[in-house]
Design a protein around this motif. Sequence first.
Motif, PDB file in Angstrom:
ATOM      1  N   ALA A  20       0.843  -1.186   0.000  1.00  0.00           N
ATOM      2  CA  ALA A  20       0.000   0.000   0.000  1.00  0.00           C
ATOM      3  C   ALA A  20       0.879   1.237   0.000  1.00  0.00           C
ATOM      4  O   ALA A  20       2.075   1.180   0.319  1.00  0.00           O
ATOM      5  N   VAL A  21       0.276   2.347  -0.363  1.00  0.00           N
ATOM      6  CA  VAL A  21       0.995   3.618  -0.349  1.00  0.00           C
ATOM      7  C   VAL A  21       1.307   3.990   1.102  1.00  0.00           C
ATOM      8  O   VAL A  21       0.440   3.921   1.975  1.00  0.00           O
ATOM      9  N   VAL A  22       2.551   4.353   1.366  1.00  0.00           N
ATOM     10  CA  VAL A  22       2.967   4.731   2.717  1.00  0.00           C
ATOM     11  C   VAL A  22       2.470   6.148   2.997  1.00  0.00           C
ATOM     12  O   VAL A  22       2.949   7.115   2.396  1.00  0.00           O
ATOM     13  N   ASP A  23       1.492   6.254   3.877  1.00  0.00           N
ATOM     14  CA  ASP A  23       0.913   7.540   4.245  1.00  0.00           C
ATOM     15  C   ASP A  23       1.142   7.749   5.737  1.00  0.00           C
ATOM     16  O   ASP A  23       0.566   7.030   6.569  1.00  0.00           O
ATOM     17  N   LEU A  24       1.994   8.715   6.087  1.00  0.00           N
ATOM     18  CA  LEU A  24       2.362   8.964   7.476  1.00  0.00           C
ATOM     19  C   LEU A  24       1.683  10.204   8.041  1.00  0.00           C
ATOM     20  O   LEU A  24       2.092  10.720   9.071  1.00  0.00           O
ATOM     21  N   ARG A  25       0.617  10.667   7.368  1.00  0.00           N
ATOM     22  CA  ARG A  25      -0.017  11.909   7.807  1.00  0.00           C
ATOM     23  C   ARG A  25      -1.067  11.699   8.886  1.00  0.00           C
ATOM     24  O   ARG A  25      -1.525  12.670   9.488  1.00  0.00           O
ATOM     25  N   GLY A  26      -1.483  10.459   9.144  1.00  0.00           N
ATOM     26  CA  GLY A  26      -2.512  10.233  10.136  1.00  0.00           C
ATOM     27  C   GLY A  26      -2.471   8.809  10.652  1.00  0.00           C
ATOM     28  O   GLY A  26      -1.563   8.028  10.325  1.00  0.00           O
ATOM     29  N   PHE A  46       6.855   2.562  13.496  1.00  0.00           N
ATOM     30  CA  PHE A  46       5.947   1.463  13.826  1.00  0.00           C
ATOM     31  C   PHE A  46       5.078   1.047  12.639  1.00  0.00           C
ATOM     32  O   PHE A  46       4.071   0.384  12.824  1.00  0.00           O
ATOM     33  N   HIS A  47       5.466   1.425  11.433  1.00  0.00           N
ATOM     34  CA  HIS A  47       4.679   1.104  10.244  1.00  0.00           C
ATOM     35  C   HIS A  47       4.772  -0.388   9.936  1.00  0.00           C
ATOM     36  O   HIS A  47       5.854  -0.990  10.068  1.00  0.00           O
ATOM     37  N   PRO A  48       3.678  -1.034   9.487  1.00  0.00           N
ATOM     38  CA  PRO A  48       3.719  -2.486   9.232  1.00  0.00           C
ATOM     39  C   PRO A  48       4.651  -2.902   8.103  1.00  0.00           C
ATOM     40  O   PRO A  48       5.143  -4.028   8.107  1.00  0.00           O
ATOM     41  N   THR A  49       4.897  -2.033   7.104  1.00  0.00           N
ATOM     42  CA  THR A  49       5.694  -2.450   5.950  1.00  0.00           C
ATOM     43  C   THR A  49       7.040  -1.745   5.832  1.00  0.00           C
ATOM     44  O   THR A  49       7.952  -2.279   5.192  1.00  0.00           O
ATOM     45  N   VAL A  50       7.200  -0.546   6.388  1.00  0.00           N
ATOM     46  CA  VAL A  50       8.479   0.163   6.252  1.00  0.00           C
ATOM     47  C   VAL A  50       9.074   0.524   7.603  1.00  0.00           C
ATOM     48  O   VAL A  50      10.065   1.252   7.666  1.00  0.00           O
ATOM     49  N   GLY A  51       8.513   0.041   8.695  1.00  0.00           N
ATOM     50  CA  GLY A  51       9.009   0.374  10.018  1.00  0.00           C
ATOM     51  C   GLY A  51      10.017  -0.633  10.527  1.00  0.00           C
ATOM     52  O   GLY A  51      10.584  -1.425   9.776  1.00  0.00           O
ATOM     53  N   GLY A  52      10.227  -0.606  11.836  1.00  0.00           N
ATOM     54  CA  GLY A  52      11.141  -1.537  12.462  1.00  0.00           C
ATOM     55  C   GLY A  52      12.589  -1.107  12.367  1.00  0.00           C
ATOM     56  O   GLY A  52      12.951  -0.177  11.634  1.00  0.00           O
ATOM     57  N   PRO A  53      13.470  -1.788  13.082  1.00  0.00           N
ATOM     58  CA  PRO A  53      14.893  -1.421  13.076  1.00  0.00           C
ATOM     59  C   PRO A  53      15.534  -1.536  11.704  1.00  0.00           C
ATOM     60  O   PRO A  53      16.455  -0.793  11.383  1.00  0.00           O
ATOM     61  N   ARG A  56      13.887  -1.203   8.772  1.00  0.00           N
ATOM     62  CA  ARG A  56      13.089  -0.469   7.786  1.00  0.00           C
ATOM     63  C   ARG A  56      12.401  -1.400   6.795  1.00  0.00           C
ATOM     64  O   ARG A  56      12.137  -1.034   5.650  1.00  0.00           O
ATOM     65  N   GLN A  57      12.114  -2.636   7.209  1.00  0.00           N
ATOM     66  CA  GLN A  57      11.405  -3.597   6.372  1.00  0.00           C
ATOM     67  C   GLN A  57      10.088  -4.012   7.002  1.00  0.00           C
ATOM     68  O   GLN A  57       9.523  -5.044   6.651  1.00  0.00           O
ATOM     69  N   GLY A  58       9.577  -3.208   7.923  1.00  0.00           N
ATOM     70  CA  GLY A  58       8.339  -3.537   8.612  1.00  0.00           C
ATOM     71  C   GLY A  58       8.612  -3.929  10.048  1.00  0.00           C
ATOM     72  O   GLY A  58       9.663  -4.509  10.371  1.00  0.00           O
ATOM     73  N   TRP A  59       7.664  -3.600  10.923  1.00  0.00           N
ATOM     74  CA  TRP A  59       7.819  -3.972  12.325  1.00  0.00           C
ATOM     75  C   TRP A  59       7.931  -5.490  12.443  1.00  0.00           C
ATOM     76  O   TRP A  59       7.195  -6.232  11.790  1.00  0.00           O
ATOM     77  N   PRO A  60       8.852  -6.022  13.249  1.00  0.00           N
ATOM     78  CA  PRO A  60       9.030  -7.480  13.337  1.00  0.00           C
ATOM     79  C   PRO A  60       7.743  -8.192  13.735  1.00  0.00           C
ATOM     80  O   PRO A  60       7.001  -7.729  14.596  1.00  0.00           O
ATOM     81  N   TRP A  61       7.500  -9.344  13.110  1.00  0.00           N
ATOM     82  CA  TRP A  61       6.299 -10.125  13.383  1.00  0.00           C
ATOM     83  C   TRP A  61       6.280 -10.578  14.840  1.00  0.00           C
ATOM     84  O   TRP A  61       7.269 -11.107  15.360  1.00  0.00           O
ATOM     85  N   GLY A  62       5.132 -10.382  15.487  1.00  0.00           N
ATOM     86  CA  GLY A  62       4.930 -10.895  16.833  1.00  0.00           C
ATOM     87  C   GLY A  62       5.744 -10.212  17.905  1.00  0.00           C
ATOM     88  O   GLY A  62       5.754 -10.690  19.048  1.00  0.00           O
ATOM     89  N   ARG A  63       6.395  -9.103  17.610  1.00  0.00           N
ATOM     90  CA  ARG A  63       7.220  -8.425  18.618  1.00  0.00           C
ATOM     91  C   ARG A  63       6.363  -7.401  19.355  1.00  0.00           C
ATOM     92  O   ARG A  63       5.724  -6.546  18.747  1.00  0.00           O
ATOM     93  N   ASP A  64       6.362  -7.481  20.685  1.00  0.00           N
ATOM     94  CA  ASP A  64       5.604  -6.534  21.499  1.00  0.00           C
ATOM     95  C   ASP A  64       6.180  -5.128  21.347  1.00  0.00           C
ATOM     96  O   ASP A  64       7.357  -4.944  21.025  1.00  0.00           O
TER      97      ASP A  64
END
Length: 721
Positions: A573-579, A648-655, A657-665
Amino acid sequence: MSTLPPPFPTAGPPAPSADPVPVPDLDDLSFQPLVDAAKRALPGRAPAWTDHNVSDPGVTLLEACAARVDTLLYRVNRMTPRQRTALLRLMGVAPAPACPARLRLRVACDTSDSDLTVAAGTIAVSVRGPRVRFRTVAPLLIPAGQDEGTVEAVEVPESVREPLGVSDGTSGQRFPLTRRPWQPDAPAPHGPGPDTVTVRPPGEGATTWRPVPTFGGLPAGDKGYWWDEAAAEVAFGPLVPSGRQHGAIPPRGARIHATYQVCRGSSDALTAGEELEVPESTGLTVTVLETISTGLDAESWQQALDRTALDLVPPRRGVTARDYERIILRAVPMTGAEPEAARCRVVAERRPTRLEVPPALGDRRPAHVDACLLAACDPTVTVHYVGLEPTRLTFPAGEPVTGTAHEDDTPPEFVRLGGRLDAVVRTAQDRPRLWFSKNQCGWDGAQATPISAVFPSISRSPVDFTENVDAVSLLPGAAAGAYEFFFFKGERFCHLPVTVDDTTDPPTITPAGGAVVSLVAAGFPGLPSATQESVDAVVFHDGTGYVLKGAVTAPALWRPEGAPLQVSLVPRAVVDLRGPAVEETFTPTGPFLERVRDALEPVRLLGDRLCLGPPPYRRFGIEATIQPWADTAHDVRRAVETHLRRHFHPTVGGPQRQGWPWGRDVHAGDVYSALETLPQVRQTLTVALTGRDATSPVLVAVPDGGLPLLGAVQVTVQEQA
């Protein structure tokens, strides 16, 4: 090695042509043991399969598979070391040499009035044999007035000059090294292999031959050798079928030597407190403070194969969860230049998202129990039995009842006469209880009955669950009156679907399926090893099982055999960080799920069931108070919000930058860490996590295969005083 006897008795010695043929015993896992092992697994895997005779078509299929495996084992074990090395070379796999040890040293000196600098590269030698040299990796400054400091040191490889053999004057000679040369990963003055290779013809001086990357195009008189890293051999020029010689040939009778560096490996590791001596300096006392790494031994070819990912061809069959993930990302149709699936995760195990243990099952219960009673539906009271003595605790969070226990908690007469209570279950808080003692069970006020008579299907399992069980538990099903009975004994458990009619007196139990025997560790993944065998009690509450063993209570989810693999898909999806992140944006559509299902259907294993859908999202919010640098409050607030939404983005976040790690609190500390890298923020004062799924101000629990979704972000900018 074994030999076959002569086919027929003979009066005299057999003729030379009739010598028995040696038949190597390559593997004890032959055809018949394979068939027998498969048949032994059938009662637990497929209880309805009762015909194990050779005439059964299923047994014929097992025998065909066993014959194929037997043939493959024979062929693999007939492989020579030379063939195995050639395969390793083709795959680009080379066993690693022994690696150097690494220590932290304490360097002490006589107290002096001036600074003392111990230069980097200072050599310290172990006192006891074998003598191993270490060099410091950094300079050490001991200030005036102090008498010691610490520094790291790495093992210095030993130089070895090894005679490889004598040349016979033929082309393509190979000489193996007894040990693998050590070569650091950093750039070195020469490639991997020996430092020097010398050839000394008879009556002449030794000459040094140079290493070459290939013999192709090398003139016949060029003195070069090739280092075969996979086989750890020095190879000299070959003679190709066209009759052309590539590279020079060592003369007949020439002696070949190689000089190379080797490390000691893990043998004779130094321990804390051992002394080392410094040959080039006086007045220094060096001792081992700690061992950072003992060094690694050289790999065998099997260890090299285990280490290397042998992904020689794209996966065409889904065997493991990672196979399915690779197939989805490679095989799903493309949209433009990007795959439709931004991320995917296949989860084979289910683990509880909340690890809190109710006090009535945790720290307020007796340290050891023999049985635990908790109603399967709407429990309000927990009763723990130590021997035959009950202890009442309110559920889920209550205090022990003072005085004697309720008279109603006393076990029935057949349990007291047997002197042993194995387990007790009930469907609801006000319904009759089913007691288990030795080989009998009975409802409140009813006559005891053999367990094998009430549950006849479990008596046919390979483990005897009809006597002296460790625990029995009850899990409500989806339909009214449907339950799963669990019988635990040793490291195994048996689960049996039943229908319980508790309106009759006594209640009646009707089996609703076959009994299945599994390992506790496999059926309840994630359990600590101490709770995987001979448990004291097991109870279920809200679908979560609580395993009691001694003073330990471990939560776990039951994973039935044949449970579907959860395939979580995140579309691009398009990365939209405005909201706030919108869950619908990261939810796959119906046509997309159909394309993924069509891609997986031909490659899934028979018996695998896949459940496709979006990952379980956990929405949360962030409240943060920060101090900025010179930027305006509006700019800082916008920069902080954008930065957190990206982190914290699902696809471009995380340490990565490939998405927040699966199942990580998500922890409050993650917010602090993210804001530390933002140049507009001088200091982060407070952080709190809010929202529907934030169980506490400092933690958002994310299940296996799940992802967080960041909602509202409230940033308070506190100006400096």
